[in-house]
Design an enzyme around this catalytic site. Structure first.
Site, PDB file in Angstrom:
ATOM      1  N   LYS A 275      -1.881  -6.017   0.217  1.00 23.09           N
ATOM      2  CA  LYS A 275      -2.671  -5.154   1.105  1.00 23.09           C
ATOM      3  C   LYS A 275      -2.700  -5.741   2.516  1.00 23.09           C
ATOM      4  O   LYS A 275      -2.565  -6.957   2.672  1.00 23.09           O
ATOM      5  CB  LYS A 275      -4.126  -5.098   0.607  1.00 23.09           C
ATOM      6  CG  LYS A 275      -4.344  -4.292  -0.655  1.00 23.09           C
ATOM      7  CD  LYS A 275      -5.822  -4.306  -1.037  1.00 23.09           C
ATOM      8  CE  LYS A 275      -6.084  -3.469  -2.276  1.00 23.09           C
ATOM      9  NZ  LYS A 275      -5.805  -2.052  -2.133  1.00 23.09           N
ATOM     10  N   ASP A 345      -0.150  -2.707  -6.448  1.00 26.46           N
ATOM     11  CA  ASP A 345      -1.512  -2.436  -5.982  1.00 26.46           C
ATOM     12  C   ASP A 345      -2.166  -1.299  -6.775  1.00 26.46           C
ATOM     13  O   ASP A 345      -3.374  -1.091  -6.687  1.00 26.46           O
ATOM     14  CB  ASP A 345      -1.479  -2.107  -4.481  1.00 26.46           C
ATOM     15  CG  ASP A 345      -2.843  -2.229  -3.823  1.00 26.46           C
ATOM     16  OD1 ASP A 345      -3.764  -2.764  -4.464  1.00 26.46           O
ATOM     17  OD2 ASP A 345      -2.982  -1.776  -2.669  1.00 26.46           O
ATOM     18  N   ARG A 349      -5.312   1.288 -12.839  1.00 28.38           N
ATOM     19  CA  ARG A 349      -4.950   2.241 -13.897  1.00 28.38           C
ATOM     20  C   ARG A 349      -4.216   1.534 -15.043  1.00 28.38           C
ATOM     21  O   ARG A 349      -4.259   1.990 -16.180  1.00 28.38           O
ATOM     22  CB  ARG A 349      -4.126   3.388 -13.292  1.00 28.38           C
ATOM     23  CG  ARG A 349      -2.834   2.980 -12.689  1.00 28.38           C
ATOM     24  CD  ARG A 349      -2.262   4.041 -11.736  1.00 28.38           C
ATOM     25  NE  ARG A 349      -2.959   4.069 -10.449  1.00 28.38           N
ATOM     26  CZ  ARG A 349      -2.686   4.915  -9.471  1.00 28.38           C
ATOM     27  NH1 ARG A 349      -1.744   5.828  -9.612  1.00 28.38           N
ATOM     28  NH2 ARG A 349      -3.352   4.874  -8.336  1.00 28.38           N
TER      29      ARG A 349
HETATM   30  N1  BES Z   1      -8.801  -1.107  -5.580  1.00 26.56           N
HETATM   31  C1  BES Z   1      -7.916  -0.225  -4.946  1.00 26.56           C
HETATM   32  C2  BES Z   1      -8.570   1.080  -4.517  1.00 26.56           C
HETATM   33  C3  BES Z   1      -9.538   1.013  -3.367  1.00 26.56           C
HETATM   34  C4  BES Z   1      -9.087   1.024  -2.074  1.00 26.56           C
HETATM   35  C5  BES Z   1     -10.887   1.017  -3.611  1.00 26.56           C
HETATM   36  C6  BES Z   1     -10.000   1.011  -1.028  1.00 26.56           C
HETATM   37  C7  BES Z   1     -11.785   1.012  -2.569  1.00 26.56           C
HETATM   38  C8  BES Z   1     -11.343   1.012  -1.292  1.00 26.56           C
HETATM   39  C9  BES Z   1      -6.759   0.158  -5.887  1.00 26.56           C
HETATM   40  O1  BES Z   1      -6.376  -0.814  -6.788  1.00 26.56           O
HETATM   41  C10 BES Z   1      -5.576   0.455  -5.019  1.00 26.56           C
HETATM   42  O2  BES Z   1      -5.168  -0.408  -4.316  1.00 26.56           O
HETATM   43  N2  BES Z   1      -5.097   1.673  -5.092  1.00 26.56           N
HETATM   44  C11 BES Z   1      -3.993   2.078  -4.277  1.00 26.56           C
HETATM   45  C12 BES Z   1      -3.142   2.990  -5.097  1.00 26.56           C
HETATM   46  C13 BES Z   1      -1.829   3.322  -4.461  1.00 26.56           C
HETATM   47  C14 BES Z   1      -0.923   2.100  -4.415  1.00 26.56           C
HETATM   48  C15 BES Z   1      -1.171   4.417  -5.254  1.00 26.56           C
HETATM   49  C16 BES Z   1      -4.550   2.815  -3.062  1.00 26.56           C
HETATM   50  O3  BES Z   1      -5.522   3.539  -3.189  1.00 26.56           O
HETATM   51  O4  BES Z   1      -3.989   2.630  -1.985  1.00 26.56           O
HETATM   52 ZN    ZN Z   2      -4.958  -2.202  -5.963  1.00 27.23          ZN
HETATM   53 ZN    ZN Z   3      -7.889  -2.185  -7.354  1.00 27.14          ZN
END
Ligand code: BES
Ligand code: ZN
Ligand code: ZN
Length: 499
Positions: A275, A345, A349
């Site tokens: 990230k 990331d 899921r």
């Molecule tokens: N933990 C994050 C989701 C998240 C992001 C929660 C910002 C709260 C605030 C999750 O694991 C994630 O990173 N999801 C990605 C998915 C994508 C790679 C399809 C996302 O939301 O960018």
């Molecule tokens: Zn993530």
């Molecule tokens: Zn996450």
């Protein structure tokens, strides 16, 4: 914080400061007290200095035989628009104001109209507003003592002695619930280096022991036996071993259980699909789903709910390293299905998939998972509502109702078959990312491959902690909200009521 009850008058000298609720535009203040005070109140009212609007506060100083008595007028808004949420906001505002003045205790009248809302609901919402507002995460503060002002005791003023039992029991219920919410907040707010999967598992064992819950913690060898390819692969980048917690509350005879599954990523760096560093510190909150499930289990045990309830949390860090799982890898999940990793990331899921598969062995009445799953949910709903998706209309409508009552509102997104096309893989049964369009829905579609029971999924990415767009609420101090605990308790209390 402690609560006591008293039948004393609001002007009694034993209280330095007392709060009283006032409906907007009503000259009558709903308190039977001496004429001098009534005159005072009606003056301030006709001068329009204070009109009783929501969030409005005015402090009166009243000379009382050599002592100064303070009365805090708390605006409740219009009588016909008054809800439990208005009550929580009003009591939270009052507590905040009095705490900032430096007091450690005060007395409060019960806010609201008893002919419209039951006394028990009015008291419960008042106490919830106070307890959740008074919460501070101060474990790591050694110098900033100013921010540690706290109220220690609130005396609730009764209208008659007949009210004592109802009021006492509502106070105790509300305190049990708020302790669960604040436990969830503590877990979510704790930095990842002090809340590793093993540390959280130890905490879950302690809570279970103290509350008569059955707690089982699975370790790597158990996960290997079960073939939990999601959880095991996500954990590969970390030095910390993963854990899988199961907490059981069994007071429902032979009934099938209601199961709660919480995402427990103790820190989400994104892994190899790392990230951006801005706001990455917020990813300590990626264990908020797990935190809520643990807070819920403590609460249902203390409330002695006559149901079978199971809480499950897969826990791991998501870090990059030479041993980490990588984009392009194909994982075999515990239900035998294969997943092509597009982004490391999209790890939530993957660990939830194994947990949702695991709980199928209970043949549950219903399963609800709660997860900070997608940034896309924050784009769709902001931080005002939690995303809701699922395969069971009755369960979804129960959650919506519980959300409206508790103020932990949920909003449904569709889970139509078409969205599944986005997660088709060339080389495996599915892939873990479906592109940017409808990101919250494709994440839930992914999860739907692992459920064979009535199921609802809650995406709390926008609501698990205060962020840009979080509504201004006194009972939501900066940091973790503990969302889910109050929502689930409300759902469970009404479980046997037909919809
Ligand atoms: N933990 C994050 C989701 C998240 C992001 C929660 C910002 C709260 C605030 C999750 O694991 C994630 O990173 N999801 C990605 C998915 C994508 C790679 C399809 C996302 O939301 O960018
Ligand atoms: Zn993530
Ligand atoms: Zn996450």
């Amino acid at each position: 914080m402690d609560f006591s009850v008293s039948k004393l008058d609001i002007l009694d000298n034993s209280f330095e400061i007392t709060s009283v609720g006032v409906f907007e535009g009503e000259g009558y203040f709903g308190i039977s007290t001496d004429n001098a005070l009534n005159q005072h109140l009606s003056n301030i009212f006709s001068s329009k200095e204070f009109e009783g609007k929501t969030k409005q506060l005015t402090l009166l100083h009243i000379d009382q035989k050599q002592t100064v008595k303070r009365i805090l007028l708390v605006g409740l808004g219009k009588r016909e628009a008054f809800t439990l949420e208005a009550s929580r906001i009003a009591s939270g505002k009052a507590l905040q104001f009095i705490r900032n003045l430096g007091f450690q205790s005060y007395a409060s009248k019960i806010f609201g109209d008893r002919r419209k809302i039951s006394l028990s609901n009015l008291v419960e919402s008042l106490v919830v507003g106070c307890e959740l507002t008074n919460y501070q995460f101060s474990k790591y503060k050694t110098i900033d003592l100013e921010s540690q002002k706290k109220i220690n005791i609130v005396t609730i003023l009764l209208e008659s002695d007949d009210e004592t039992d109802v009021v006492r029991s509502s106070i105790s219920t509300a305190q049990i619930i708020c302790n669960g919410v604040n436990l969830a907040r503590d877990i979510s707010n704790t930095p990842s280096s002090d809340a590793t999967p093993s540390q959280i598992a130890e905490e879950a064992k302690r809570i279970s022991r103290e509350n008569g819950l059955n707690c089982i913690v699975l370790e790597v060898k158990d996960m290997e036996k079960l073939g939990m390819g999601g959880l095991l692969n996500v954990s590969r980048g970390s030095q910390q071993p993963p854990r899988f917690i199961i907490i059981e509350h069994k007071l429902g005879d032979d009934e099938k259980p209601i199961v709660f599954v919480g995402k427990g990523i103790t820190f989400d760096s994104g892994g190899i699909s790392i990230k951006p560093s801005e706001k990455m510190e917020d990813m300590k909150h990626d264990k908020s789903g797990a935190a809520s499930v643990i807070g819920l289990m403590q609460t249902v045990a203390k409330l002695k709910l006559r149901l079978n309830i199971i809480g499950v949390t897969p826990l791991t860090e998501n870090l990059p390293s030479g041993t980490a799982y990588k984009p392009g890898d194909v994982l075999k999940m515990s239900n035998g299905k294969t997943v092509e990793v597009i982004s490391t990331d999209a790890e939530g899921r993957l660990i939830l998939a194994d947990a949702l598969t695991y709980v199928s062995k209970y043949t549950p009445q219903a399963v609800i998972d709660i997860a900070t799953l997608t940034g896309a949910c924050v784009i769709a709903l902001g931080s005002v509502a939690t995303g809701l998706l699922g395969n069971d209309e009755d369960l979804k409508s129960r959650l919506k109702l519980a959300g409206d009552i508790t103020g932990e509102r949920v909003w449904e997104l569709p889970l139509w078959d078409e969205y599944k096309d986005q997660i088709k893989s060339e080389i495996a049964d599915m892939k873990n990312v479906g592109g940017r369009p409808g990101g919250t829905i494709t994440a839930a579609s992914f999860l739907s491959n692992f459920v064979d029971y009535p199921w609802a999924h809650l995406d709390i990415a926008g609501t698990a902690w205060t962020q840009e767009g979080t509504p201004e609420r006194p009972y939501l101090p900066k940091g973790a909200s503990g969302i889910g605990v109050r929502l689930f308790v409300e759902l469970l209390r009404n479980w046997r009521t037909k919809q």
